[in-house]
Design a protein around this motif. Structure first.
Motif, PDB file in Angstrom:
ATOM      1  N   SER A  68      -2.934  -8.709  -0.981  1.00  0.00           N
ATOM      2  CA  SER A  68      -2.087  -7.511  -0.897  1.00  0.00           C
ATOM      3  C   SER A  68      -2.286  -6.542  -2.054  1.00  0.00           C
ATOM      4  O   SER A  68      -1.976  -5.364  -1.921  1.00  0.00           O
ATOM      5  CB  SER A  68      -0.595  -7.867  -0.782  1.00  0.00           C
ATOM      6  OG  SER A  68      -0.030  -8.210  -2.030  1.00  0.00           O
ATOM      7  N   THR A  96       5.291  -3.253   2.798  1.00  0.00           N
ATOM      8  CA  THR A  96       4.179  -4.076   2.311  1.00  0.00           C
ATOM      9  C   THR A  96       3.936  -3.847   0.818  1.00  0.00           C
ATOM     10  O   THR A  96       2.884  -4.198   0.296  1.00  0.00           O
ATOM     11  CB  THR A  96       2.890  -3.771   3.097  1.00  0.00           C
ATOM     12  OG1 THR A  96       2.620  -2.363   3.049  1.00  0.00           O
ATOM     13  CG2 THR A  96       3.031  -4.199   4.542  1.00  0.00           C
ATOM     14  N   GLN A 134      -6.719  -5.892   5.624  1.00  0.00           N
ATOM     15  CA  GLN A 134      -5.629  -4.998   5.983  1.00  0.00           C
ATOM     16  C   GLN A 134      -5.155  -5.353   7.377  1.00  0.00           C
ATOM     17  O   GLN A 134      -5.780  -6.169   8.069  1.00  0.00           O
ATOM     18  CB  GLN A 134      -6.074  -3.532   5.893  1.00  0.00           C
ATOM     19  CG  GLN A 134      -7.322  -3.215   6.675  1.00  0.00           C
ATOM     20  CD  GLN A 134      -7.867  -1.811   6.397  1.00  0.00           C
ATOM     21  OE1 GLN A 134      -8.548  -1.249   7.211  1.00  0.00           O
ATOM     22  NE2 GLN A 134      -7.547  -1.242   5.241  1.00  0.00           N
ATOM     23  N   THR A 135      -4.044  -4.743   7.782  1.00  0.00           N
ATOM     24  CA  THR A 135      -3.464  -5.052   9.091  1.00  0.00           C
ATOM     25  C   THR A 135      -4.492  -4.895  10.204  1.00  0.00           C
ATOM     26  O   THR A 135      -4.567  -5.723  11.120  1.00  0.00           O
ATOM     27  CB  THR A 135      -2.260  -4.128   9.360  1.00  0.00           C
ATOM     28  OG1 THR A 135      -1.275  -4.314   8.351  1.00  0.00           O
ATOM     29  CG2 THR A 135      -1.651  -4.417  10.722  1.00  0.00           C
ATOM     30  N   VAL A 140       2.253 -13.037  -3.875  1.00  0.00           N
ATOM     31  CA  VAL A 140       1.736 -11.716  -4.241  1.00  0.00           C
ATOM     32  C   VAL A 140       1.362 -11.721  -5.725  1.00  0.00           C
ATOM     33  O   VAL A 140       1.949 -12.463  -6.515  1.00  0.00           O
ATOM     34  CB  VAL A 140       2.774 -10.608  -3.959  1.00  0.00           C
ATOM     35  CG1 VAL A 140       3.023 -10.479  -2.468  1.00  0.00           C
ATOM     36  CG2 VAL A 140       4.078 -10.868  -4.701  1.00  0.00           C
ATOM     37  N   LYS A 188       3.434  -1.168  -1.025  1.00  0.00           N
ATOM     38  CA  LYS A 188       2.505  -0.143  -1.481  1.00  0.00           C
ATOM     39  C   LYS A 188       3.295   1.124  -1.815  1.00  0.00           C
ATOM     40  O   LYS A 188       4.334   1.402  -1.226  1.00  0.00           O
ATOM     41  CB  LYS A 188       1.447   0.141  -0.416  1.00  0.00           C
ATOM     42  CG  LYS A 188       0.492  -1.019  -0.198  1.00  0.00           C
ATOM     43  CD  LYS A 188      -0.555  -0.663   0.842  1.00  0.00           C
ATOM     44  CE  LYS A 188      -1.621  -1.759   0.942  1.00  0.00           C
ATOM     45  NZ  LYS A 188      -1.087  -3.060   1.314  1.00  0.00           N
TER      46      LYS A 188
END
Length: 695
Positions: A432, A670, A457-458, A363, A672
């Motif tokens: 991410s 995640t 994104q997912t 990340v 956020k």
């Protein structure tokens, strides 16, 4: 010495192999030498030495990487519309679904790795102070099939409507449990450690989960509590990786929940090997099967299929076929081994040094810390000048397409940095969150490896854009993957228009999800009638065909004068400030200015403040109004450099000494920001800042 023997000795001394030695042999016709050196004068010997040195340089000089497409045109307009683009790697507008025709599911990919590796190492783990131990591909495959048949024995059905929960840290058993489900066409529901009671109950009931696989008793107990109070009536079986108490077994039995250890499910209770005659995965229909990913907010079940995973993975393989294949699923596809950390984040760096990875998903926050530590360790002016010069020399090589870790500068300056990550790193992938161009460019030079940046994104199976091998430019997230078309659409209220190459990012292709489980309203918000996924992010096409993330459509709000504010864009700018670790920008439509909540970086904040004449502990500095003023000035300076408008700059801030985290409910799993929760948590400080006179 006869000529061939001399050449062989040169070859031996340089360690040349294969095509390199052939290159050296090809130089022979141009060398004005006879077949024997014994009678040659010294001048000719000098010429021979010069030729030898020249030959050595020619075959050992760094060679630039050949990118898979023209780096000045990395994407192509679809149907002549420059706002809608696809990968330049593709021959036409047909998007990539599968790289190999016989690998259309995650199950197929692992089976291919099994065929390649067989008894080779697959999953690695370690105990404190010990080397990594490895489970082979053959062992993983057998354990997955036995575990899957055990799940069938406990009443699970071999179809994609059967959801199995996995509630555990990353470890080999997690992957084996996942493969067990895929082997028999079942869908996996990952459960996060800190979703909270309400979200966990919602997930278990949404997917009607009866079996959950856990790592330890404490997690299983939290699930059992829901069963005891009647909120999760479907739960009937808990399977644990670790040992558990007999008291827990009795407690579960009292509410009709069976508790088994993983090994018990694999060999006992009528399960395990006795059910191995049940037909495993049906590949012909398997790529349409669900793999369910749950994520927080109000939890939604994003229905990701094996076909989604296969197309996304195939696209990464397609881009990287010029160098080396990675990606977690594609690593299994090629028989690579995957090592897991011990589960203790404080031991992570020791695990990395021991594992010596070649591929490292990371990340941006960790890359920022590495960057700060490197700069913080260089104190003398001479060492800093040497570091800067070495970085510039390596960056010059990168600009010509040369990526290596064996240059003079690597050996003199960057060796210890590279050794801290194991010394074998060849690829890193960051996603991410945005990463500063300066940090990315610096680390590409110092780490001596390819660092790719991706975006997605997912709902589009993680990625829709990816930077190209050989592209050392920064400030973008790459071009569309071969599995995706990407377009930008107008956002009039934010003054973004597709005709100018900017707007909301939308994605379409075989990697886009099927929708949210049993939630047609949310599905319709995410997917339009033409199957375009609306991301909520704002992007801009660059002249080289890459995409830059410039804003966020969601979470926008107006200030009192009517100016639209995208707080996440401003936060990403302020994250470039040295003392800032985390930042939350807040505004109110009844107020005329922005304020911020800032968590200073504990690793650099005290020294940063000391350099400016402020002395104290981390907590004391957070309470010092003069320190707050210095941080605010630094943030505004960075904001001006990034060309933020005056109304986009925060006018006051609160320094908070505790990180936003998943544990305290201020971050999602995640990582956020939970914006509503942060607002509620700091309501007192927000009200206090707004109670002061207007700026």
């Amino acid at each position: 010495m006869h000529f061939p023997e001399w050449l062989r000795s040169l070859r031996s001394s340089t360690g040349l192999k294969g095509s390199e030695s052939e290159d050296l042999w090809s130089l022979l016709p141009s060398l004005p030498l006879s077949s024997s050196f014994s009678l040659l004068p010294s001048s000719v010997l000098g010429l021979g030495a010069l030729a030898s040195i020249t030959a050595y340089w020619l075959v050992t000089r760094p060679r630039p990487m050949r990118p898979p497409c023209d780096l000045k045109a990395q994407s192509v307009a679809v149907n002549g519309d420059p706002s809608c683009r696809r990968s330049a790697i593709l021959k036409d507008d047909t998007l990539l679904e599968f790289y190999y025709d016989d690998t259309r599911t995650a199950y197929d990919m692992f089976q291919r790795g099994l065929m390649i590796s067989g008894s080779g190492p697959c999953l690695g783990f370690r105990k404190p102070g010990q080397p990594y131990e490895w489970i082979s591909y053959a062992e993983v495959a057998e354990q997955a099939q036995v575990l899957g048949s055990g799940l069938l024995a406990k009443g699970c059905q071999p179809n994609p409507e059967q959801f199995v929960g996995i509630y555990a840290q990353n470890r080999p058993e997690w992957i084996i449990s996942e493969l067990a489900c895929y082997t028999y066409s079942m869908a996996v529901v990952p459960l996060y450690d800190t979703l909270g009671l309400e979200a966990m109950v919602h997930i278990l009931n949404l997917a009607e989960i009866s079996v959950v696989i856990c790592d330890r008793e404490e997690k299983a107990a939290s699930l059992l509590e829901n069963k005891e109070n009647g909120t999760t009536p479907k739960l009937s079986c808990l399977v644990l990786f670790n040992d558990f108490s007999q008291a827990f077994v009795e407690r579960a039995k009292s509410c009709e929940v069976e508790v088994l250890k993983l090994e018990q499910l694999m060999v006992s209770w009528g399960g395990g090997r006795s059910h191995l005659n049940v037909a495993p995965f049906n590949r012909l229909i398997g790529h349409c099967n669900n793999v369910l990913f749950i994520y927080p907010g109000k939890p939604k079940g994003a229905m990701i299929t094996h076909g989604n995973i296969a197309s996304n993975t195939s696209s990464v393989i397609k881009i990287l076929e010029v160098c080396l294949h990675f990606h977690l699923v594609s690593m299994f596809c090629y028989g690579a081994r995957v090592g897991f950390y011990q589960g203790d984040i404080s031991l992570l760096m020791d695990d990395i040094k021991t594992l010596k990875p070649t591929f490292f998903p990371v990340v941006p926050r960790l890359l920022n810390r590495i960057y700060d530590k490197i700069l913080g360790s260089v104190t003398s002016p001479f060492r800093r000048a040497l570091l800067n010069y070495a970085v510039k020399r390596k960056q010059a090589e990168l600009s010509s397409g040369v990526v290596r870790n064996n240059s003079l500068w690597d050996k003199l300056v960057f060796n210890k940095i590279q050794e801290s990550l194991g010394g074998n790193l060849r690829f890193a992938l960051t996603a991410s969150a945005p990463i500063s161009p300066a940090v990315l460019s610096f680390l590409r030079a110092t780490l001596g490896c390819l660092i790719f940046e991706g975006y997605g994104q997912t709902e589009c199976t993680a990625g829709c854009t990816f930077s190209m091998p050989g592209d050392c430019s920064t400030g973008h997230v790459g071009a569309p993957l071969p599995c995706a078309m990407v377009k930008v659409v107008d956002i009039p209220e934010m003054n973004y228009y597709a005709k100018n190459g900017a707007g909301e990012i939308c994605i379409r292709g075989p990697s886009v999800f099927r929708g949210y489980l049993r939630d047609p309203e949310k599905t319709a918000e995410a997917l339009d009638r033409d199957s375009w996924l609306h991301s909520g992010d704002v992007g801009q096409w660059l002249p080289n065909g890459t995409l830059r993330i410039i804003d966020r459509k969601k979470h926008i709000f107006k200030l009192a004068q009517g100016e639209y504010i995208a707080p996440e864009k401003i936060e990403n700018v302020y994250m470039r400030c040295v003392p800032v670790l985390q930042v939350f920008v807040h505004g109110d439509s009844l107020q005329s200015y922005l304020i911020g909540i800032v968590v200073p970086d504990p690793e650099v904040f005290v020294d940063w403040a000391k350099d400016r004449g402020f002395v104290g502990s981390y907590e004391e500095l957070c309470q010092n109004p003069d320190v707050k003023k210095a941080v605010l000035e630094d943030m505004n300076a960075v904001g001006r450099e990034a060309r933020l408008n005056s109304f986009e700059q925060v006018k006051d801030l609160y320094l908070h000494p505790e990180m936003f985290s998943v544990a305290n409910g201020l971050l999602t799993p995640t990582l956020k920001s939970r914006r509503a929760d942060i607002r509620r948590h700091f309501q007192e400080q927000i009200s206090s800042m707004y109670s002061k006179k207007a700026y």
